[in-house]
Scaffold this active site. Structure first.
Site, PDB file in Angstrom:
ATOM      1  N   LYS A 143       0.881  -1.193   0.183  1.00 18.06           N
ATOM      2  CA  LYS A 143       0.038   0.000   0.094  1.00 18.06           C
ATOM      3  C   LYS A 143       1.001   1.322  -0.091  1.00 18.06           C
ATOM      4  O   LYS A 143       2.123   1.254   0.374  1.00 18.06           O
ATOM      5  CB  LYS A 143      -0.975   0.053   1.201  1.00 18.06           C
ATOM      6  CG  LYS A 143      -0.050  -0.130   2.406  1.00 18.06           C
ATOM      7  CD  LYS A 143      -0.797  -0.678   3.857  1.00 18.06           C
ATOM      8  CE  LYS A 143      -0.152  -0.442   4.922  1.00 18.06           C
ATOM      9  NZ  LYS A 143      -0.803  -1.128   6.068  1.00 18.06           N
TER      10      LYS A 143
ATOM     11  N   TYR B 242      18.584  28.805   8.402  1.00 21.16           N
ATOM     12  CA  TYR B 242      17.326  29.110   9.014  1.00 21.16           C
ATOM     13  C   TYR B 242      17.424  29.599  10.526  1.00 21.16           C
ATOM     14  O   TYR B 242      17.532  28.392  11.240  1.00 21.16           O
ATOM     15  CB  TYR B 242      16.085  28.656   8.511  1.00 21.16           C
ATOM     16  CG  TYR B 242      15.594  28.911   7.059  1.00 21.16           C
ATOM     17  CD1 TYR B 242      15.253  30.535   6.729  1.00 21.16           C
ATOM     18  CD2 TYR B 242      15.607  27.985   6.348  1.00 21.16           C
ATOM     19  CE1 TYR B 242      14.843  30.374   5.480  1.00 21.16           C
ATOM     20  CE2 TYR B 242      15.213  28.281   4.872  1.00 21.16           C
ATOM     21  CZ  TYR B 242      15.065  29.439   4.351  1.00 21.16           C
ATOM     22  OH  TYR B 242      14.708  29.978   3.147  1.00 21.16           O
TER      23      TYR B 242
HETATM   24  C1  PLP Z   1       0.021  -2.050   6.654  1.00 21.18           C
HETATM   25  C2  PLP Z   1      -0.578  -3.283   7.166  1.00 21.18           C
HETATM   26  C3  PLP Z   1       0.213  -4.394   7.341  1.00 21.18           C
HETATM   27  C4  PLP Z   1       1.393  -4.601   7.331  1.00 21.18           C
HETATM   28  O1  PLP Z   1       2.089  -3.864   8.346  1.00 21.18           O
HETATM   29  P1  PLP Z   1       3.683  -3.744   8.561  1.00 21.18           P
HETATM   30  O2  PLP Z   1       3.826  -3.123  10.324  1.00 21.18           O
HETATM   31  O3  PLP Z   1       4.383  -2.773   7.707  1.00 21.18           O
HETATM   32  O4  PLP Z   1       4.350  -5.050   8.630  1.00 21.18           O
HETATM   33  C5  PLP Z   1      -0.499  -5.668   7.760  1.00 21.18           C
HETATM   34  N1  PLP Z   1      -1.878  -5.566   8.050  1.00 21.18           N
HETATM   35  C6  PLP Z   1      -2.611  -4.437   7.510  1.00 21.18           C
HETATM   36  C7  PLP Z   1      -4.230  -4.474   7.970  1.00 21.18           C
HETATM   37  C8  PLP Z   1      -1.940  -3.178   7.399  1.00 21.18           C
HETATM   38  O5  PLP Z   1      -2.951  -2.028   7.334  1.00 21.18           O
END
Ligand code: PLP
Length: 355
Positions: free
Chosen positions: A35, A252
């Site tokens: 994702k 800055y």
């Molecule tokens: C993003 C996500 C994962 C993966 O999580 P990590 O901590 O990156 O391994 C697994 N399950 C769900 C439902 C998620 O949203």
């Protein structure tokens, strides 16, 4: 000479990290979380390179992007609201939706097109997505007889798996297994942290994300300690170099003041590229094989680095912001965030490549 930041994705490291997952969870199928554009690494590039059994994305759009690129493995959408149009498209593209609330279950139960594989997400205590545990049985029974569902799996998500000692994970596992009972169907629970620390949560399908990209999901273990290899190397060129006299400010707010006569390299990356603005002076940057400290505030287009101890650094040389010798986790900690966020926040100004 390139003026800008560049991120290189090491597909051999991705492959190595996937093998680590398979070593840890040898009897589970692996759905790689890609994702948010593959945690900022490029979801198509990552999914193409990874020999995973399936992929997990947030939305139907993210899934369709993978299908358009020719990815044929199963894809599950973790947080896509469901309606008739979404389900028709998911079915046509062999995408597996997740019903994470009563409305989603209703949409899935009403759906009567070509049957699809789907998942029922159960809220085992995180209270974000998922149907209530005490309603899960009735909803599962409803979906088991729905004409548009040919294969129903069950999933849940752990809130505190990053701390193996937290008793919440045990409570969630019990809640989930009580809610699902003896029903037929695949079970999926584990994110990266649970892959690493909770064999009892591995179940049929694991859903690792961050560990595949080579960062540690655990508070008290580095990625190297966990046998993971960093996947992304983020570099940017030195675009200026000069000496700043002791007592003079840099950047800055004039908040950083050179304590000694200091050689400063100006590196062409800033928060406009996604380098964290909250990285404080002292945050390490690799220059010419040396860890050199950030000196002064992060600007939009550049940072200033004390390279007094890297005497050979010249304009045109490349500095590494994170990579094999400088874990993103370390930069994230310095900036008060997590590597997940550093990766996701890289902007389109960063040029991507693969090795
Ligand atoms: C993003 C996500 C994962 C993966 O999580 P990590 O901590 O990156 O391994 C697994 N399950 C769900 C439902 C998620 O949203």
């Amino acid at each position: 000479m390139s003026a800008r930041a560049r991120a290189v994705v090491d597909t051999a490291a991705l492959d190595h990290n996937l093998r680590r997952v398979r070593e840890l969870a040898p009897t589970s199928r692996v759905f790689a979380a890609v994702k948010a554009d593959g945690y900022g690494h490029g979801s198509v590039a990552v999914a193409t390179a990874l020999a995973a059994d399936g992929f997990a994305v947030a939305s139907l759009d993210e899934a369709l992007r993978l299908r358009l690129a020719g990815i044929t493995e199963p894809i599950i959408t973790l947080s896509q609201p469901l309606d008739a149009a979404v389900l028709a498209e998911a079915s046509a593209q062999n995408i597996q939706p997740v019903a994470y609330g009563p409305c989603q279950v209703e949409a899935l139960a009403q759906y009567s097109g070509t049957p699809l594989a789907a998942w029922l997400k159960i809220d085992s205590g995180m209270h974000r997505l998922g149907v209530a545990a005490d309603e899960a049985g009735a909803l599962a029974d409803r979906l088991a007889t729905a004409p548009g569902v040919e294969d129903l799996g069950f999933l849940t998500h752990l809130a505190c798996a990053d701390d193996p000692g937290d008793p919440m994970s045990d409570r969630q596992l019990t809640c989930f297994s009580d809610a699902v009972g003896q029903r037929a169907g695949q079970r999926s629970i584990a994110n990266s942290a649970a892959v690493l620390t909770r064999p009892s949560a591995h179940a049929d399908v694991v859903r690792p994300g961050i560990m595949l990209y080579g960062s540690s999901p655990l508070n008290d273990h580095s990625a190297a300690e966990l046998g993971l290899r960093g996947v992304m190397q983020l570099t940017a060129p030195i675009i200026n170099r000069h000496r700043v006299a002791a007592g003079e400010p840099i950047g800055y707010g004039a908040q950083f003041v050179a304590e000694r006569d200091t050689e400063i390299a100006v590196v062409g990356i800033g928060y406009g590229d996604g380098y964290p603005r909250h990285a404080p002076s002292g945050t390490p940057v690799m220059v010419g094989g040396h860890r050199c400290p950030l000196a002064g505030r992060v600007s939009m287009d550049m940072i200033t680095v004390d390279v007094t101890d890297a005497p050979t650094a010249e304009i045109g040389d490349v500095a590494t912001l994170w990579g094999p010798d400088l874990p993103a986790d370390e930069i994230a900690t310095a900036a008060g965030t997590i590597a997940y966020e550093l990766f996701c926040r890289l902007t389109p100004r960063v040029e991507f490549g693969a090795i």
